[in-house]
Design a protein around this motif. Structure first.
Motif, PDB file in Angstrom:
ATOM      1  N   LEU A   1       1.018  -1.177  -0.009  1.00  0.00           N
ATOM      2  CA  LEU A   1      -0.082  -0.076  -0.046  1.00  0.00           C
ATOM      3  C   LEU A   1       0.923   1.297  -0.069  1.00  0.00           C
ATOM      4  O   LEU A   1       0.475   2.114  -0.639  1.00  0.00           O
ATOM      5  N   SER A   2       2.005   1.333   0.730  1.00  0.00           N
ATOM      6  CA  SER A   2       2.767   2.401   0.801  1.00  0.00           C
ATOM      7  C   SER A   2       3.381   2.605  -0.603  1.00  0.00           C
ATOM      8  O   SER A   2       3.990   3.713  -1.016  1.00  0.00           O
TER       9      SER A   2
ATOM     10  N   GLN B   1       1.827   1.990  -3.506  1.00  0.00           N
ATOM     11  CA  GLN B   1       0.928   2.421  -4.401  1.00  0.00           C
ATOM     12  C   GLN B   1       0.623   3.878  -3.987  1.00  0.00           C
ATOM     13  O   GLN B   1       0.121   4.547  -5.079  1.00  0.00           O
TER      14      GLN B   1
END
Length: 97
Positions: A93-94, A96
């Motif tokens: 997630l980081s 993206q």
């Protein structure tokens, strides 16, 4: 990029053909004498210190000890896998965002 790689490989091959006599001695390594020889050579000591700390920080102790400490802390493989999965999702997630 491919051209640079071809040039580099060609250069390595040419240099390797110029090495005439390369033998590895099979004598016993005498560590005490080695340290006596490098004791007065500051650049050599600095190089060894640099390589030691680079090894610890990039590959060595951190990558070997960290999973052991985590496993001892969480107690079971299931909990370790759960933590591993959570951190992998956070990492993805980081990247993206």
């Amino acid at each position: 990029m491919f051209v640079i790689l071809i040039i580099e490989v060609t250069l390595i091959i040419v240099i390797s053909f110029n090495i005439k006599d390369f033998t590895v001695s099979d004598k016993k390594l005498e560590i005490k004498e080695f340290f006596k020889k490098i004791k007065d050579k500051k650049p050599v000591k600095d190089i060894y210190k640099c390589m030691f700390y680079r090894r610890i920080s990039s590959q060595g102790i951190i990558t070997e000890i960290l999973p052991i400490i985590l496993f001892l802390r969480v107690g079971s493989e299931l909990n370790l896998g759960t933590y591993n999965s959570v951190f992998a999702v956070i990492s993805i997630l980081s990247l993206q965002i």
